[in-house]
Scaffold this active site. Structure first.
Site, PDB file in Angstrom:
ATOM      1  CG  ASP A 235      -2.268   0.656   0.935  1.00 51.15           C
ATOM      2  OD1 ASP A 235      -2.219   1.834   0.544  1.00 51.15           O
ATOM      3  OD2 ASP A 235      -3.353   0.053   1.106  1.00 51.15           O
ATOM      4  CG  HIS A 258      -0.564   1.633  -3.372  1.00 44.36           C
ATOM      5  ND1 HIS A 258      -1.827   1.316  -2.926  1.00 44.36           N
ATOM      6  CD2 HIS A 258      -0.118   0.522  -4.031  1.00 44.36           C
ATOM      7  CE1 HIS A 258      -2.136   0.072  -3.289  1.00 44.36           C
ATOM      8  NE2 HIS A 258      -1.104  -0.431  -3.946  1.00 44.36           N
TER       9      HIS A 258
END
Ligand SMILES: *[C@@H]1O[C@H](CO)[C@@H](O)[C@H](O)[C@H]1NC(C)=O
Ligand SMILES: *[C@@H]1O[C@H](CO)[C@@H](O)[C@H](O)[C@H]1NC(C)=O
Length: 408
Positions: A235, A258
């Site tokens: 993430d 991310h």
């Protein structure tokens, strides 16, 4: 020498000796911890903490080599000293039974502590069983839901109930140095309601497809510094939430992951903003985003302002520069216009390759257009050709060479 003279001499000697001696050291082994990776050492760690926290002098809490299995541990202050040094030569291992941490907030959590250093060591979160549970869509222990609560005084409370590996809440003067976090069940490191926190030489690692394993999450905190740190995870490498101010990230590598994300902001109507953020000398490799600001497409009085992104290298990044003000995964955004005000954001010396054609994307709120966006020497290519820039409701200026050509 008579008896009382002898006694006072001995007292003086003891006092001198005490002040000259190194600070007391508590080894978790003395409290019953077993370095065998199987015996539950939770209560030994908590007993050692109790001693360290109640010491009136600075102390060292020592975790020697070996693997120490522990369940959730809350290291709670306030303590009677403000110099607790936790030196870890070994590895802390979370239980791999996903229900053992259960719905407890965190694995390792510090609260209300002023003056703590964690140096070295590996924190092995054993996240894989929880990730497979989630990826298979089975019933799993609840994740890192952010509970938002407004008291009558309109103070903003945010608590995580998740399974982050290492959390600090209401702590001041924290140093985390040379710590490795592996395979966290959820977020790796969370900083919440803290002041003056430094993370240096931290290594964070989890697979690129592990769900909700954000690297470092910072919110409601001021004076946080992250330097010489590498995050590879599933993430955001760093997520910066409401109420983060005076934050500096420098010499930072991200990927897979991310990217570095300010947001999501504006989930709530009343929300403190993010301000004074410097992100300097970063490298993104194969990430979904590079430098991102993200807000919900709903009414809010939140903001993100005075942000400097400087010296970034993008290697095959899907969205190298991205302001996304239309985030709404729950589809519960009445008119999709974000109330969050984005202003004074500088992108300086950002270069490298984009994995998609649109390398610069400013998708700002139609109600609150972005203001004061500055692109200063930005050069991003896609397939060896200049990439494309896309703007909606974005206002600003360019300086020097900017490729793709600016749409501001
Ligand atoms: C919200 O915070 C207030 C004040 O701290 C507390 O009394 C209340 O129980 C909290 N509500 C929830 C839903 O957590
Ligand atoms: C942000 O920086 C400005 C200018 O340096 C300063 O005046 C302001 O107090 C800072 N904000 C916070 C919340 O510290």
């Amino acid at each position: 020498m008579n008896n009382s003279a002898l006694l006072s001499f001995l007292c003086l000697f003891a006092l001198l000796h005490q002040s000259l001696a190194a600070s007391p050291q508590f080894n978790v082994i003395q409290f019953g911890a077993k370095p065998d990776g199987r015996t539950d050492s939770t209560s030994a760690f908590l007993a050692a903490w109790k001693q360290a926290c109640s010491s009136t002098r600075g102390v060292t809490l020592y975790v020697p080599k070996g693997r120490f299995l522990t369940r959730s541990m809350l290291f709670k202050g306030p303590c009677r000293n403000s110099a607790i040094f936790i030196r870890i030569d070994g590895t802390l291992v979370a239980p791999s039974d996903i229900w053992a941490i259960g719905n407890n907030p965190n694995w390792i959590e510090f609260q209300y502590v002023n003056g703590v250093t964690i140096s070295g060591g590996v924190l092995d979160g054993k996240g894989a069983p929880l990730w497979s549970c989630k990826l298979a869509g089975r019933k799993c222990p609840t994740g890192a839901t952010v509970l938002t609560n407004y008291s009558s005084t309109n103070l903003f409370f945010v608590f995580f109930s998740g399974k982050q590996t290492l959390g600090f809440s209401f702590c001041n003067n924290v140093l985390v140095s040379g710590v490795t976090s592996l395979n966290s069940q959820m977020f790796h490191v969370v900083i919440n309601f803290c002041r003056n926190v430094k993370l240096q030489g931290v290594r964070i690692s989890a697979p690129g497809n592990s769900p909700n394993t954000d690297g470092i999450h910072i919110q409601m905190s001021t004076g946080v510094t992250v330097v010489n740190t590498k995050v590879a995870t599933g993430d955001d490498c760093v997520s910066i939430g409401p109420g983060a101010a005076n934050l500096r990230i420098e010499n930072f590598a991200c990927g897979p992951g991310h990217g570095i994300s300010i947001g999501s902001l504006g989930k709530n109507v009343n929300e403190p903003g993010v301000q004074n953020v410097t992100v300097k000398s970063t490298t993104f490799t194969g990430t979904t985003n590079g430098l991102r600001i993200k807000s919900w497409g709903k009414p809010s009085n939140g903001f993100a302002r005075n942000i400097l992104f400087q010296h970034a290298t993008m290697n095959n990044v899907q969205n190298p520069i991205f302001i996304d003000q239309r985030y709404c995964p729950d589809r519960n955004c009445p008119d999709t216009a974000s109330g969050v005000r984005v202003s004074d954001v500088t992108y300086q010396d950002i270069h490298g390759t984009s994995a998609t054609q649109v390398a610069v994307n400013f998708d700002c709120s139609k109600r609150n257009p972005c203001k004061g966006i500055r692109l200063d020497n930005v050069r991003l290519t896609y397939n060896s050709k200049p990439a494309v820039a896309s703007c909606a409701n974005a206002d600003g200026t360019t300086i020097g060479l900017v490729q793709p050509g600016s749409c501001l």
